[in-house]
Design an enzyme around this catalytic site. Structure first.
Site, PDB file in Angstrom:
ATOM      1  N   ARG A 173     -53.614  21.646   4.285  1.00  0.00           N
ATOM      2  CA  ARG A 173     -53.414  22.924   4.403  1.00  0.00           C
ATOM      3  C   ARG A 173     -53.038  23.409   5.603  1.00  0.00           C
ATOM      4  NH1 ARG A 173     -58.864  22.016   3.031  1.00  0.00           N
ATOM      5  NH2 ARG A 173     -59.363  22.790   1.039  1.00  0.00           N
TER       6      ARG A 173
ATOM      7  N   LYS B  18     -39.122  30.948   7.048  1.00  0.00           N
ATOM      8  CA  LYS B  18     -39.165  31.117   5.762  1.00  0.00           C
ATOM      9  C   LYS B  18     -39.091  29.833   4.881  1.00  0.00           C
ATOM     10  CE  LYS B  18     -37.868  35.836   4.609  1.00  0.00           C
ATOM     11  NZ  LYS B  18     -36.824  36.534   3.900  1.00  0.00           N
TER      12      LYS B  18
ATOM     13  N   GLU C  35     -22.253  33.601   8.220  1.00  0.00           N
ATOM     14  CA  GLU C  35     -23.580  34.135   8.665  1.00  0.00           C
ATOM     15  C   GLU C  35     -23.516  34.369  10.074  1.00  0.00           C
ATOM     16  OE1 GLU C  35     -26.244  34.990   6.702  1.00  0.00           O
ATOM     17  OE2 GLU C  35     -26.128  33.612   5.060  1.00  0.00           O
TER      18      GLU C  35
ATOM     19  N   LYS D  61     -30.851  36.295  15.243  1.00  0.00           N
ATOM     20  CA  LYS D  61     -31.745  36.030  14.457  1.00  0.00           C
ATOM     21  C   LYS D  61     -33.238  35.934  14.829  1.00  0.00           C
ATOM     22  CE  LYS D  61     -33.558  34.388  10.118  1.00  0.00           C
ATOM     23  NZ  LYS D  61     -33.237  33.446   8.892  1.00  0.00           N
TER      24      LYS D  61
ATOM     25  N   GLU E 244     -41.489  40.131   7.744  1.00  0.00           N
ATOM     26  CA  GLU E 244     -40.951  41.281   6.587  1.00  0.00           C
ATOM     27  C   GLU E 244     -41.695  42.385   6.421  1.00  0.00           C
ATOM     28  OE1 GLU E 244     -39.143  39.462   3.222  1.00  0.00           O
ATOM     29  OE2 GLU E 244     -37.060  39.227   4.412  1.00  0.00           O
TER      30      GLU E 244
ATOM     31  N   ARG F   8     -36.208  43.171   9.045  1.00  0.00           N
ATOM     32  CA  ARG F   8     -35.817  41.953   8.724  1.00  0.00           C
ATOM     33  C   ARG F   8     -34.441  41.914   7.662  1.00  0.00           C
ATOM     34  NH1 ARG F   8     -39.166  36.237   9.245  1.00  0.00           N
ATOM     35  NH2 ARG F   8     -37.266  35.128   8.222  1.00  0.00           N
TER      36      ARG F   8
ATOM     37  N   ASN G 295     -29.960  40.756   5.602  1.00  0.00           N
ATOM     38  CA  ASN G 295     -29.198  41.039   4.308  1.00  0.00           C
ATOM     39  C   ASN G 295     -28.111  41.729   4.290  1.00  0.00           C
ATOM     40  OD1 ASN G 295     -31.053  39.770   2.365  1.00  0.00           O
ATOM     41  ND2 ASN G 295     -32.546  40.833   3.297  1.00  0.00           N
TER      42      ASN G 295
ATOM     43  N   HIS H  57     -25.613  40.735   1.572  1.00  0.00           N
ATOM     44  CA  HIS H  57     -26.376  39.758   0.423  1.00  0.00           C
ATOM     45  C   HIS H  57     -26.476  40.653  -0.673  1.00  0.00           C
ATOM     46  CE1 HIS H  57     -26.678  37.294   3.994  1.00  0.00           C
ATOM     47  NE2 HIS H  57     -27.454  36.562   3.386  1.00  0.00           N
TER      48      HIS H  57
ATOM     49  N   HIS I 246     -25.535  38.353  -3.475  1.00  0.00           N
ATOM     50  CA  HIS I 246     -26.498  37.455  -4.352  1.00  0.00           C
ATOM     51  C   HIS I 246     -26.063  37.707  -5.619  1.00  0.00           C
ATOM     52  CE1 HIS I 246     -30.049  37.560  -1.432  1.00  0.00           C
ATOM     53  NE2 HIS I 246     -29.261  36.385  -1.388  1.00  0.00           N
TER      54      HIS I 246
ATOM     55  N   HIS J 114     -23.313  30.333  -0.853  1.00  0.00           N
ATOM     56  CA  HIS J 114     -23.835  31.394  -0.442  1.00  0.00           C
ATOM     57  C   HIS J 114     -23.062  31.964   0.625  1.00  0.00           C
ATOM     58  CE1 HIS J 114     -26.957  33.776   0.766  1.00  0.00           C
ATOM     59  NE2 HIS J 114     -26.951  33.575   1.982  1.00  0.00           N
TER      60      HIS J 114
HETATM   61  N1  LIG Z   1     -35.207  29.919   4.738  1.00  0.00           N
HETATM   62  C1  LIG Z   1     -34.456  30.750   5.139  1.00  0.00           C
HETATM   63  O1  LIG Z   1     -34.489  31.709   5.848  1.00  0.00           O
HETATM   64  C2  LIG Z   1     -32.852  30.512   4.474  1.00  0.00           C
HETATM   65  C3  LIG Z   1     -31.970  31.272   4.878  1.00  0.00           C
HETATM   66  C4  LIG Z   1     -30.545  30.928   4.375  1.00  0.00           C
HETATM   67  C5  LIG Z   1     -30.517  29.902   3.435  1.00  0.00           C
HETATM   68  N2  LIG Z   1     -31.638  29.205   3.079  1.00  0.00           N
HETATM   69  C6  LIG Z   1     -31.498  28.300   2.016  1.00  0.00           C
HETATM   70  O2  LIG Z   1     -30.668  27.154   2.369  1.00  0.00           O
HETATM   71  C7  LIG Z   1     -30.159  26.796   1.356  1.00  0.00           C
HETATM   72  C8  LIG Z   1     -28.469  26.294   1.688  1.00  0.00           C
HETATM   73  O3  LIG Z   1     -28.475  25.467   2.901  1.00  0.00           O
HETATM   74  P1  LIG Z   1     -27.401  24.738   3.109  1.00  0.00           P
HETATM   75  O4  LIG Z   1     -26.069  25.497   2.800  1.00  0.00           O
HETATM   76  O5  LIG Z   1     -27.381  23.962   4.470  1.00  0.00           O
HETATM   77  O6  LIG Z   1     -27.318  23.514   2.061  1.00  0.00           O
HETATM   78  P2  LIG Z   1     -27.746  22.149   1.751  1.00  0.00           P
HETATM   79  O7  LIG Z   1     -28.722  21.834   2.613  1.00  0.00           O
HETATM   80  O8  LIG Z   1     -27.658  22.023   0.177  1.00  0.00           O
HETATM   81  O9  LIG Z   1     -26.390  21.327   2.390  1.00  0.00           O
HETATM   82  C9  LIG Z   1     -25.346  21.308   1.815  1.00  0.00           C
HETATM   83  C10 LIG Z   1     -24.720  20.093   1.498  1.00  0.00           C
HETATM   84  O10 LIG Z   1     -24.147  19.190   2.759  1.00  0.00           O
HETATM   85  C11 LIG Z   1     -24.916  17.970   2.855  1.00  0.00           C
HETATM   86  N3  LIG Z   1     -25.220  17.937   4.443  1.00  0.00           N
HETATM   87  C12 LIG Z   1     -26.179  18.632   5.259  1.00  0.00           C
HETATM   88  N4  LIG Z   1     -26.002  18.247   6.209  1.00  0.00           N
HETATM   89  C13 LIG Z   1     -24.825  17.501   6.677  1.00  0.00           C
HETATM   90  C14 LIG Z   1     -24.133  16.877   7.565  1.00  0.00           C
HETATM   91  N5  LIG Z   1     -24.475  17.059   8.796  1.00  0.00           N
HETATM   92  N6  LIG Z   1     -22.923  16.169   7.342  1.00  0.00           N
HETATM   93  C15 LIG Z   1     -22.798  15.895   6.085  1.00  0.00           C
HETATM   94  N7  LIG Z   1     -23.419  16.507   5.155  1.00  0.00           N
HETATM   95  C16 LIG Z   1     -24.507  17.286   5.190  1.00  0.00           C
HETATM   96  C17 LIG Z   1     -26.328  18.180   2.208  1.00  0.00           C
HETATM   97  O11 LIG Z   1     -26.644  16.710   1.849  1.00  0.00           O
HETATM   98  C18 LIG Z   1     -25.634  18.757   0.835  1.00  0.00           C
HETATM   99  O12 LIG Z   1     -24.903  18.110   0.021  1.00  0.00           O
HETATM  100  C19 LIG Z   1     -30.325  27.633   0.181  1.00  0.00           C
HETATM  101  O13 LIG Z   1     -31.238  26.730  -0.759  1.00  0.00           O
HETATM  102  C20 LIG Z   1     -30.741  28.804   0.705  1.00  0.00           C
HETATM  103  O14 LIG Z   1     -31.655  29.395  -0.169  1.00  0.00           O
HETATM  104  C21 LIG Z   1     -32.836  29.500   3.501  1.00  0.00           C
HETATM  105 ZN   LIG Z   2     -27.769  34.275   3.992  1.00  0.00          ZN
END
Ligand SMILES: NC(=O)c1ccc[n+]([C@@H]2O[C@H](COP(=O)([O-])OP(=O)(O)OC[C@H]3O[C@@H](n4cnc5c(N)ncnc54)[C@H](O)[C@@H]3O)[C@@H](O)[C@H]2O)c1
Ligand SMILES: [Zn+2]
Length: 367
Positions: free
Chosen positions: A121, A143, A185, A227, A237, A242, A246, A249, A253, A265
């Site tokens: 939990r 999130k 971003e 942020k 939200e 918030r 976007n 976005h 998207h 992204h």
């Molecule tokens: N929670 C939120 O508010 C929020 C906001 C924006 C995005 N997201 C989510 O984030 C995700 C995308 O995140 P991302 O772009 O970081 O992708 P990711 O976590 O998939 O990382 C991208 C690639 O880089 C590699 N990697 C990560 N750190 C590394 C490092 N320091 N050195 C070498 N390789 C490394 C990973 O293994 C992966 O292959 C999506 O799923 C998206 O929905 C969430």
């Molecule tokens: Zn974004």
């Protein structure tokens, strides 16, 4: 109907968490854990790339208390991975005194945050973001969640970390494409809230691309500030503020969907911001020159500024109508009234636009 009784739950404590930003601080992760969780049993959730690049070893957790997501990336962001991690935790006898450590990009952070919110939990999570997306965006704001078999982020919760530790040194091993994509971003943050930040990015474009430490630290600090301020005012939200995060976005998207996520992204958001600037200008909300100005900055950062080949503007508009952030099929946009300022009308940050104008804006960003 009249309620027989009501139950009043005391509001929870104010959630407040520290952020540590620095270079070469990964091995000091334990120091970032707040006093009240110091005795907790750490469990590291990371992915294969973080292990292979030697980052995971620096955290110093026992290999038996580690879950390595393999293969890494978006495809792993589903309930099956969550279930697998929860089962390992339970099987190994972890209890309510578990401290989840999330080391990785947004994928790892979202999965680990969700696991932390569900295990027994809810147990604390220390977020250690290692991508430009995660350090500027996903690790801040609580999130957490995963994709369903049908849509992105369909299953999730709000689960704030107990602390965030950003070691910009980790960004040095990130591949060029992911590194650059996440910078979109940062520019977005500047455009919606801080003209000086936009200027900073413009002035230091090359040094940022070279990943110079002081520039990376400055970016992290400014991103966290912007942020952080938005999520402090609208943590769940509820008031709509918030939604300003976007910016870019709505079209972004749709680009991700149209290209089945082959466009990253951040890349999609870069193009989407230009679309939103064009549309805002056509609606007499956004100064016309902001499109060209932003395009120059994006080009400098080596981000894409036009749609990938073969994307039909009418199809993009249709995808936007089906987006979960559309309300009753009405597509909603964030517009800028000037650089660093979001357009607000009737206290609303989200605005509709007519279909023809949306299609026109998509034509303006066609290759
Ligand atoms: N929670 C939120 O508010 C929020 C906001 C924006 C995005 N997201 C989510 O984030 C995700 C995308 O995140 P991302 O772009 O970081 O992708 P990711 O976590 O998939 O990382 C991208 C690639 O880089 C590699 N990697 C990560 N750190 C590394 C490092 N320091 N050195 C070498 N390789 C490394 C990973 O293994 C992966 O292959 C999506 O799923 C998206 O929905 C969430
Ligand atoms: Zn974004």
């Amino acid at each position: 109907m009249e309620a027989s009784m009501t139950i009043t739950c005391p509001t929870t404590d104010v959630e407040r968490y520290p952020m540590y930003i620095g270079t070469g601080i990964l091995s000091r992760a334990q120091e970032a854990v707040p006093e009240s969780y110091r005795g907790f049993r750490p469990f590291l959730i990371t992915d294969r790339n973080l292990v292979d690049h030697g980052h995971a070893a620096k955290i110093g957790t026992d290999p038996a208390s580690t879950f390595v997501i393999d293969p890494p990336g978006e495809d792993a962001k589903n309930v099956r991975t969550v279930t697998a991690i929860l089962n390992v935790l339970d099987e190994k006898g972890f209890g309510r005194d578990t401290l989840i450590i999330a080391l990785g990009g947004g994928t790892v952070g979202d999965i680990a945050g969700f696991v932390a919110s569900a295990f027994k939990r809810g147990v604390p999570v220390l977020q250690i973001p290692t991508t430009t997306v995660a350090q500027s965006d996903s690790s801040i704001g609580g999130k957490a969640g995963v994709n369903s078999d049908w849509s992105k982020n369909a299953i999730g919760t709000f689960w704030n970390p107990c602390a965030i530790l950003m070691d910009v040194e980790t960004l040095k091993t990130l591949d060029e494409r992911h590194y650059v994509a996440g910078l979109a971003e940062s520019l977005k943050h500047g455009l919606i809230a801080d003209p000086a930040f936009v200027e900073y990015i413009e002035t230091h474009t090359d040094a940022i691309k070279r990943r110079e430490d002081d520039k990376l630290i400055e970016l992290a600090k400014r991103n966290c500030h912007i942020k952080g301020t938005v999520v402090e005012r609208d943590p769940y939200e509820r008031i709509g503020l918030r939604f300003i995060l976007n910016f870019g976005h709505t079209i972004g998207h749709a680009i991700e969907t149209a290209t089945t996520f082959r466009t990253l992204h951040g890349e999609s958001i870069a193009i989407g911001m230009l679309g939103a600037l064009h549309l805002g200008a056509a609606m007499n909300i956004t100064p016309v020159d902001l499109f060209g100005h932003t395009e120059t900055i994006l080009r400098g950062l080596a981000l894409p500024v036009r749609l990938p080949e073969g994307i039909d503007p009418a199809r993009l508009a249709e995808l936007m109508r089906r987006d979960k952030k559309a309300k009753e099929g009405r597509v909603r946009f964030v517009f800028l009234s000037e650089i660093g300022r979001v357009y607000v009308k009737n206290s609303d940050f989200a605005h509709t636009a007519n279909r023809e104008m949306i299609i026109d804006a998509c034509r303006a960003i066609q290759a």
